[in-house]
Each structure stands twice: as C-alpha cells, then as structure tokens.
Design a protein around this motif. Structure first.
Motif, PDB file in Angstrom:
ATOM      1  N   MET A   3       0.847  -1.191   0.000  1.00 19.51           N
ATOM      2  CA  MET A   3       0.000   0.000   0.000  1.00 19.51           C
ATOM      3  C   MET A   3       0.886   1.247   0.000  1.00 19.51           C
ATOM      4  N   ARG A   4       0.628   2.163  -0.943  1.00 19.39           N
ATOM      5  CA  ARG A   4       1.417   3.377  -1.010  1.00 19.39           C
ATOM      6  C   ARG A   4       0.893   4.415  -0.018  1.00 19.39           C
ATOM      7  N   VAL A   5       1.763   5.327   0.354  1.00 18.55           N
ATOM      8  CA  VAL A   5       1.396   6.357   1.316  1.00 18.55           C
ATOM      9  C   VAL A   5       0.710   7.503   0.597  1.00 18.55           C
ATOM     10  N   TYR A   6      -0.418   7.910   1.123  1.00 21.46           N
ATOM     11  CA  TYR A   6      -1.143   9.045   0.585  1.00 21.46           C
ATOM     12  C   TYR A   6      -0.440  10.327   1.015  1.00 21.46           C
ATOM     13  N   GLY A   7      -0.169  11.204   0.072  1.00 18.39           N
ATOM     14  CA  GLY A   7       0.504  12.443   0.431  1.00 18.39           C
ATOM     15  C   GLY A   7       0.411  13.473  -0.675  1.00 18.39           C
ATOM     16  N   VAL A   8       0.633  14.714  -0.301  1.00 19.31           N
ATOM     17  CA  VAL A   8       0.579  15.826  -1.250  1.00 19.31           C
ATOM     18  C   VAL A   8       1.877  16.611  -1.149  1.00 19.31           C
ATOM     19  N   GLU A   9       2.466  16.875  -2.307  1.00 19.84           N
ATOM     20  CA  GLU A   9       3.716  17.620  -2.368  1.00 19.84           C
ATOM     21  C   GLU A   9       3.576  18.767  -3.352  1.00 19.84           C
ATOM     22  N   LEU A  10       4.077  19.937  -2.969  1.00 15.71           N
ATOM     23  CA  LEU A  10       4.158  21.092  -3.855  1.00 15.71           C
ATOM     24  C   LEU A  10       5.639  21.431  -4.012  1.00 15.71           C
ATOM     25  N   SER A  11       6.053  21.740  -5.233  1.00 10.48           N
ATOM     26  CA  SER A  11       7.463  22.062  -5.433  1.00 10.48           C
ATOM     27  C   SER A  11       7.589  23.197  -6.444  1.00 10.48           C
ATOM     28  N   PHE A  12       8.764  23.849  -6.402  1.00 11.01           N
ATOM     29  CA  PHE A  12       9.017  25.010  -7.260  1.00 11.01           C
ATOM     30  C   PHE A  12      10.380  24.871  -7.930  1.00 11.01           C
ATOM     31  N   ASN A  13      10.453  25.286  -9.201  1.00 10.91           N
ATOM     32  CA  ASN A  13      11.724  25.322  -9.929  1.00 10.91           C
ATOM     33  C   ASN A  13      12.382  23.945  -9.982  1.00 10.91           C
ATOM     34  N   ASN A  14      11.597  22.962 -10.515  1.00 10.38           N
ATOM     35  CA  ASN A  14      12.098  21.583 -10.626  1.00 10.38           C
ATOM     36  C   ASN A  14      12.659  21.046  -9.306  1.00 10.38           C
ATOM     37  N   LYS A  15      11.887  21.219  -8.251  1.00 10.36           N
ATOM     38  CA  LYS A  15      12.189  20.707  -6.915  1.00 10.36           C
ATOM     39  C   LYS A  15      13.370  21.397  -6.244  1.00 10.36           C
ATOM     40  N   ALA A  16      13.693  22.615  -6.689  1.00 11.79           N
ATOM     41  CA  ALA A  16      14.689  23.391  -5.948  1.00 11.79           C
ATOM     42  C   ALA A  16      14.146  23.714  -4.562  1.00 11.79           C
ATOM     43  N   GLU A  17      12.821  23.875  -4.476  1.00 10.01           N
ATOM     44  CA  GLU A  17      12.140  24.072  -3.195  1.00 10.01           C
ATOM     45  C   GLU A  17      10.951  23.121  -3.146  1.00 10.01           C
ATOM     46  N   VAL A  18      10.817  22.406  -2.045  1.00  9.27           N
ATOM     47  CA  VAL A  18       9.762  21.392  -1.920  1.00  9.27           C
ATOM     48  C   VAL A  18       8.994  21.609  -0.629  1.00  9.27           C
ATOM     49  N   LEU A  19       7.681  21.524  -0.716  1.00  7.69           N
ATOM     50  CA  LEU A  19       6.818  21.624   0.461  1.00  7.69           C
ATOM     51  C   LEU A  19       5.965  20.364   0.519  1.00  7.69           C
ATOM     52  N   GLN A  20       6.246  19.515   1.497  1.00  6.59           N
ATOM     53  CA  GLN A  20       5.424  18.338   1.754  1.00  6.59           C
ATOM     54  C   GLN A  20       4.379  18.737   2.784  1.00  6.59           C
ATOM     55  N   LEU A  21       3.107  18.643   2.423  1.00  6.26           N
ATOM     56  CA  LEU A  21       2.074  19.061   3.363  1.00  6.26           C
ATOM     57  C   LEU A  21       2.182  18.246   4.650  1.00  6.26           C
ATOM     58  N   PHE A  60       2.315  20.223  -8.658  1.00  5.75           N
ATOM     59  CA  PHE A  60       1.390  19.627  -7.702  1.00  5.75           C
ATOM     60  C   PHE A  60       1.438  18.111  -7.871  1.00  5.75           C
ATOM     61  N   ILE A  61       1.806  17.407  -6.801  1.00  4.34           N
ATOM     62  CA  ILE A  61       1.919  15.955  -6.847  1.00  4.34           C
ATOM     63  C   ILE A  61       1.042  15.342  -5.755  1.00  4.34           C
ATOM     64  N   LEU A  62       0.128  14.510  -6.168  1.00  5.15           N
ATOM     65  CA  LEU A  62      -0.728  13.755  -5.244  1.00  5.15           C
ATOM     66  C   LEU A  62      -0.455  12.277  -5.445  1.00  5.15           C
ATOM     67  N   THR A  63      -0.180  11.585  -4.360  1.00  6.74           N
ATOM     68  CA  THR A  63       0.033  10.138  -4.416  1.00  6.74           C
ATOM     69  C   THR A  63      -0.996   9.466  -3.520  1.00  6.74           C
ATOM     70  N   SER A  64      -1.722   8.507  -4.091  1.00  8.72           N
ATOM     71  CA  SER A  64      -2.723   7.779  -3.301  1.00  8.72           C
ATOM     72  C   SER A  64      -2.828   6.356  -3.828  1.00  8.72           C
ATOM     73  N   ASP A  65      -3.646   5.542  -3.178  1.00 11.50           N
ATOM     74  CA  ASP A  65      -3.818   4.152  -3.598  1.00 11.50           C
ATOM     75  C   ASP A  65      -4.581   4.030  -4.908  1.00 11.50           C
ATOM     76  N   THR A  66      -5.431   4.998  -5.189  1.00 15.49           N
ATOM     77  CA  THR A  66      -6.315   4.864  -6.342  1.00 15.49           C
ATOM     78  C   THR A  66      -6.027   5.844  -7.473  1.00 15.49           C
ATOM     79  N   TYR A  67      -5.369   6.962  -7.174  1.00 16.23           N
ATOM     80  CA  TYR A  67      -5.249   8.004  -8.200  1.00 16.23           C
ATOM     81  C   TYR A  67      -4.012   8.840  -7.937  1.00 16.23           C
ATOM     82  N   ASP A  68      -3.252   9.136  -8.992  1.00 17.12           N
ATOM     83  CA  ASP A  68      -2.064   9.974  -8.883  1.00 17.12           C
ATOM     84  C   ASP A  68      -2.211  11.213  -9.759  1.00 17.12           C
ATOM     85  N   ILE A  69      -1.688  12.328  -9.263  1.00 17.09           N
ATOM     86  CA  ILE A  69      -1.638  13.566 -10.040  1.00 17.09           C
ATOM     87  C   ILE A  69      -0.216  14.098  -9.978  1.00 17.09           C
ATOM     88  N   ASN A  70       0.328  14.472 -11.114  1.00 16.28           N
ATOM     89  CA  ASN A  70       1.656  15.080 -11.186  1.00 16.28           C
ATOM     90  C   ASN A  70       1.622  16.075 -12.329  1.00 16.28           C
TER      91      ASN A  70
END
Length: 221
Positions: free
Chosen positions: A1-19, A97-107
């Motif tokens: 089972m993958r971990v559900y999480g949301v990540e926001l990043s800027f400038n090709n991950k030069a800065e990353v914010l994991q909610l 905007f990156i969303l990782t979940s068991d059923t649906y991914d957004i990148n």
C-alpha cells in the motif's frame, strides 16, 4: 500500500513543500466551454470546444505542534509554510502539484489561483488554509522562417522551440573581496536574512563561512 501524500514544489524541486497534514479531501473540477447558438431554421445548436483547464482545491492545517496525524518528520513553523507559498505566488511562475494515493495519482504543473489562511481560535498557533490550483500548460511563440524555393516561390516553415519546463534559469554571483553570505543576500536578494538559502543551495559548510574564496561563483535562489 502506497502512502497518501501531497507535495508542492518550485523550480524543478529546488524548493519542496510536503504538506504536514494530508487534506481530508481534494476537489478536482473538470468542465467544458461549449457554446450554444440559435440558427434560423434549425434552432439551438451546441458547439463543443476544448475543455477548460482542470482545477484542484483543498483545505488543510499547518500545525504549530505535533499531532498523531502529522505525516512529516521535519515540521516547520506554520508561518514558514505561508511565506513559502506567498513567495512562489510573487514569482508569477507555475509550481508542481503531486498527489500520491492508492487509487489516483496527479503530477502536473499548476498555477496558484487562491491561497487563504487564518489562525485557529484556541489552536495554539495552528493555521487553517485553503488552496485553489489550476493546471498550467507551457507555451511559447513559434518562429516562422520564410525560404525561397528553386522555382522562385516562398515557403513558410515553423520552427518548434525546445520544450519549456518549470525550472528557472540559475542566477549566479561571483564573490569579491569583503563579501559575506549575508551581504550577498542583502545585495542580490534584498534581504540579508536569506543568506542561509544561499548556503544550503551551494552546500557550504558552517566552517567555510568565514573563508569564502574570492571569485567563487555562487548560485542564487
């Protein structure tokens, strides 16, 4: 089972914010932009056009203290999350905007359309926020070149530029005599207190701070 999480990043991950706390729900809005017209002798017709850009919206919490539902190891002060998002908005550039979940991914690259926050009454400094994002499509002008054929005619050719991305061109600064990271941050970024960002970006150890080499080229955030 993958971990559900949301990540926001800027400038090709030069800065990353994991909610730090996962939103309880994320609303995805898909809609078209069809138009209807009245045609004499036919009546109303519907012209189907391209879909509008997808919108994502969610609300969450920037906690000022540890809770069992916090999902990150390094919890920042709520104000740090706010400053980072507001800084990204002022650049007028997309984030990812990156969303990782068991059923649906957004990148996907997105623009920040709305960011609202407020301090929770009785929450000990916790900040409640809401974010509205819109999918971003990279675009650029195409150069048209006119060539003369052997028969004397002309042919127009369109050249396609390299695919753009969400990474900014790196900014640099060459150290001169008397420079310190604080003075560089003050002069180049407008705020001397941002010197630690330069230190981190250039992997400068604390022991090197007082013996920076003249002529060294530093990358700037």
């Amino acid at each position: 089972m993958r971990v559900y999480g949301v990540e926001l990043s800027f400038n090709n991950k030069a800065e990353v914010l994991q909610l730090p706390v996962n939103p309880s729900s994320i609303e995805v809005s898909e809609s078209g932009q069809s138009k209807t017209y009245d045609i004499s002798g036919i009546g109303e017709i519907n012209v189907i056009k391209d879909r509008k850009l997808t919108e994502y919206s969610f609300s969450g919490l920037f906690p000022a203290q540890w809770y069992p539902f916090v999902t990150v190891d390094n919890l920042l002060h709520p104000v740090e999350y706010i400053k980072l998002i507001e800084k990204w908005m002022t650049t007028k550039r997309p984030i990812r905007f990156i969303l990782t979940s068991d059923t649906y991914d957004i990148n996907t690259p997105v623009s920040i359309e709305s960011f609202q926050w407020s301090e929770t009454a009785g929450g000990g400094g916790d900040i409640e926020y809401s974010l509205q994002l819109k999918k971003y499509v990279f675009y650029s002008a195409k150069r048209i070149v006119t060539e003369t054929t052997s028969g004397g005619g002309t042919v127009k050719k369109t050249s396609t530029p390299a695919r753009p991305n969400d990474k900014q061109q790196a900014k640099t600064y060459k150290l001169v005599a008397g420079d310190s990271l604080w003075s560089v941050a003050k002069k180049q970024l407008g705020n001397g207190n941002r010197w630690k960002e330069i230190q981190k970006l250039n992997s400068i150890k604390d022991a090197e701070l007082k013996k920076l080499s003249i002529g060294r080229v530093l990358k700037l955030p």
